[in-house]
Design a protein around this motif. Structure first.
Motif, short mmCIF file in Angstrom:
data_model
loop_
_atom_site.label_atom_id
_atom_site.label_comp_id
_atom_site.label_asym_id
_atom_site.label_seq_id
_atom_site.Cartn_x
_atom_site.Cartn_y
_atom_site.Cartn_z
N THR A 1 0.86 -1.19 0.00
CA THR A 1 0.00 0.00 0.00
C THR A 1 0.89 1.23 0.00
OG1 THR A 1 -1.73 -1.13 1.26
CG2 THR A 1 -1.80 1.29 1.22
N ILE A 2 0.63 2.15 -0.90
CA ILE A 2 1.43 3.37 -0.93
C ILE A 2 0.64 4.49 -1.62
CG2 ILE A 2 2.60 2.86 -3.13
CD1 ILE A 2 5.15 4.11 -1.79
N TYR A 3 0.88 5.71 -1.16
CA TYR A 3 0.28 6.91 -1.73
C TYR A 3 1.43 7.76 -2.27
CZ TYR A 3 -3.92 5.63 0.89
OH TYR A 3 -5.02 4.97 1.40
N ALA A 4 1.36 8.11 -3.54
CA ALA A 4 2.42 8.89 -4.17
C ALA A 4 1.81 9.98 -5.03
CB ALA A 4 3.32 7.99 -5.01
N THR A 5 2.56 11.05 -5.20
CA THR A 5 2.12 12.11 -6.11
C THR A 5 3.15 12.28 -7.21
OG1 THR A 5 3.18 13.85 -4.80
CG2 THR A 5 0.86 13.34 -4.31
#
Length: 366
Positions: free
Chosen positions: A259-263
């Motif tokens: 799980t990861i959140y990146a921009t």
């Protein structure tokens, strides 16, 4: 005078403060919000109708003047203890034209100085905000000429660099120039004799050579605990078509996480479009929504699925430290521009608490 469209207002009360301020290039008003309880804006202006709509929707319009600064006369303004100017950055930004401080947009700082010259009684405290390119472009000469203009007007000053990432999960380094009228004693604990964490190399080099330079100092803020995940709201992922643009090296990093959140921003590398991501839990610096690569994408990997969409306007506001009660009228682009062109609210609050309020107490209560 420009035309304005009035929106429903919630009228956050900024009037209860011991000191007053002029707010030039006020934008969406996050500086005024950050200085709430310290400096009450008794006059503010901006030329953008979209930003004025945001300002007025939150704070009312009684003290706001929608006008070109070229039409402002300093003799017409009420006295204020502080003058704040977040002058345009386009000609100083590495993402802009690099036309310099005398170019058409960033050169509006000279109009602010003209207005200052016209005032019957000048504020004893000045604060300017811009991108870090103010210090580094043109070998530092863009800052040197501004610094000397302030010194010639009877102010000592110094520049500090503060990143919004100390407070919110967004990388947004900005320069703040704090100036004090000569002849007033500055509390010793606000200054040092050499660079500190608030000075990057460009600021350190300039400070060692310029007359009237002040080495501002303050304690570092507590470590930030919020991450990109904490500002995300429920929204449809509708930009999966950009996922093939993620470069191979970033695909490998995505594969390392469950799980990861990146921009990321779309950039052209070697003639090809790429969606370059960052994986450090913070967003890249918000920009104004002009051009194909100016809007920031959110990429989320979860449950073995990867999806993409643009950041929402509310997420952009959260990255600027604005509460969810902050009204953002108009279109997506209007709201995104209002945030992308603003000063992060907790950064303004830090500058106010650590420097400006203490300077006001010193120089006006002498």
């Amino acid at each position: 005078m420009l035309q304005r469209t009035l929106y429903k207002k919630q009228n956050i009360d900024l009037s209860s403060a011991p000191w007053t301020m002029h707010e030039f290039f006020a934008g969406s008003g996050l500086v005024a919000y950050g200085l709430k309880g310290m400096f009450a804006p008794i006059w503010a202006n901006d030329i953008s109708e979209q930003k004025a709509a945001v300002y007025e929707a939150n704070f009312g319009y009684k003290h706001f003047e929608l006008n070109d600064i070229k039409n402002v006369n300093g003799r017409d303004l009420p006295f204020a203890h502080l003058s704040w100017a977040s002058f345009p950055c386009q000609d100083l930004s590495l993402a802009g034209s690099l036309g310099g401080i005398h170019a058409s947009r960033s050169g509006l700082v000279w109009e602010w100085l003209r207005v200052l010259d016209e005032m019957e009684e000048k504020p004893r405290i000045l604060a300017l905000e811009n991108v870090t390119g103010l210090l580094s472009t043109n070998g530092g000469n863009n800052y040197r000429v501004l610094h000397m203009a302030l010194v010639e007007r009877g102010y000592d000053c110094g520049a500090i660099v503060l990143n919004a990432s100390h407070f919110v999960p967004q990388s947004r380094p900005r320069v703040f120039v704090i100036a004090v009228q000569q002849g007033y004693e500055i509390p010793a604990y606000l200054t040092g004799s050499s660079p500190c964490w608030l000075h990057n190399k460009a600021a350190s080099d300039l400070g060692k050579t310029l007359p009237g330079w002040i080495w501002w100092q303050a304690e570092k803020p507590p470590r930030r605990h919020s991450t990109l995940k904490d500002i995300i709201e429920e929204a449809k992922f509708d930009k999966d078509t950009v996922l093939p643009l993620i470069p191979k090296r970033h695909q490998i990093k995505l594969n390392e996480h469950d799980t990861i959140y990146a921009t990321g921003y779309r950039r052209t590398r070697h003639g090809e479009q790429q969606l370059e991501l960052r994986f450090d839990g913070i967003a890249g610096c918000l920009r104004t929504p002009e051009g194909g690569s100016s809007k920031q994408y959110l990429v989320v990997k979860k449950n073995n699925e990867i999806h993409a969409r643009l950041l929402t306007v509310r997420e952009a506001a959260r990255l600027m430290g604005a509460p969810d009660s902050f009204v953002l009228p108009g279109s997506y682009n209007d709201g995104y521009k209002a945030m992308g062109d603003a000063v992060a609210m907790p950064v303004a609050q830090f500058i106010g608490e650590k420097f400006l309020i203490k300077l006001a107490e010193a120089v006006y209560n002498d």
